[in-house]
Design a protein around this motif. Structure first.
Motif, PDB file in Angstrom:
ATOM      1  N   LYS A  51      -4.583  -4.002   8.141  1.00 52.51           N
ATOM      2  CA  LYS A  51      -4.564  -5.368   7.604  1.00 52.51           C
ATOM      3  C   LYS A  51      -3.190  -5.741   7.042  1.00 52.51           C
ATOM      4  O   LYS A  51      -2.932  -6.904   6.775  1.00 52.51           O
ATOM      5  N   ILE A  52      -2.320  -4.764   6.878  1.00 54.62           N
ATOM      6  CA  ILE A  52      -0.983  -5.053   6.350  1.00 54.62           C
ATOM      7  C   ILE A  52      -0.246  -6.015   7.284  1.00 54.62           C
ATOM      8  O   ILE A  52       0.445  -6.922   6.834  1.00 54.62           O
ATOM      9  N   ALA A  53      -0.417  -5.829   8.577  1.00 56.21           N
ATOM     10  CA  ALA A  53       0.267  -6.699   9.538  1.00 56.21           C
ATOM     11  C   ALA A  53      -0.273  -8.124   9.484  1.00 56.21           C
ATOM     12  O   ALA A  53       0.456  -9.073   9.765  1.00 56.21           O
ATOM     13  N   LEU A  54      -1.534  -8.281   9.128  1.00 55.88           N
ATOM     14  CA  LEU A  54      -2.129  -9.609   9.088  1.00 55.88           C
ATOM     15  C   LEU A  54      -1.901 -10.311   7.758  1.00 55.88           C
ATOM     16  O   LEU A  54      -1.778 -11.534   7.713  1.00 55.88           O
ATOM     17  N   ASP A  55      -1.871  -9.561   6.686  1.00 56.39           N
ATOM     18  CA  ASP A  55      -1.738 -10.132   5.347  1.00 56.39           C
ATOM     19  C   ASP A  55      -0.485  -9.551   4.699  1.00 56.39           C
ATOM     20  O   ASP A  55      -0.551  -8.608   3.924  1.00 56.39           O
TER      21      ASP A  55
END
Length: 72
Positions: A45-49
């Motif tokens: 989720k780091i890449a998305l948020d």
């Protein structure tokens, strides 16, 4: 044995070695997620948020901080 033949053998063994390292890493990730040590889906989720104000993926507990300081 000429130089090209030595290079071919070295290339083959290097590719086999890197393949074994890759599979070892995949097994390590799978086992640590199965044991509950890490949840790697949260890291995806780091890449998305990736906003500066977004919450951290993992909160470090105060007792974990104390244990880390003791180990060092």
């Amino acid at each position: 044995m000429d130089l090209r033949e030595i290079q071919a053998y070295a290339y083959f063994f290097f590719v086999v070695f890197l393949t074994l390292v890759l599979y070892g890493y995949i097994v390590h990730l799978y086992r640590s997620e199965k044991k509950g040590l890490r949840d790697y889906e949260k890291y995806g989720k780091i890449a998305l948020d990736d906003e500066p104000g977004s919450p951290p993926v993992e909160e470090i507990k105060s007792d974990e901080k104390a244990n880390d300081k003791k180990e060092q």
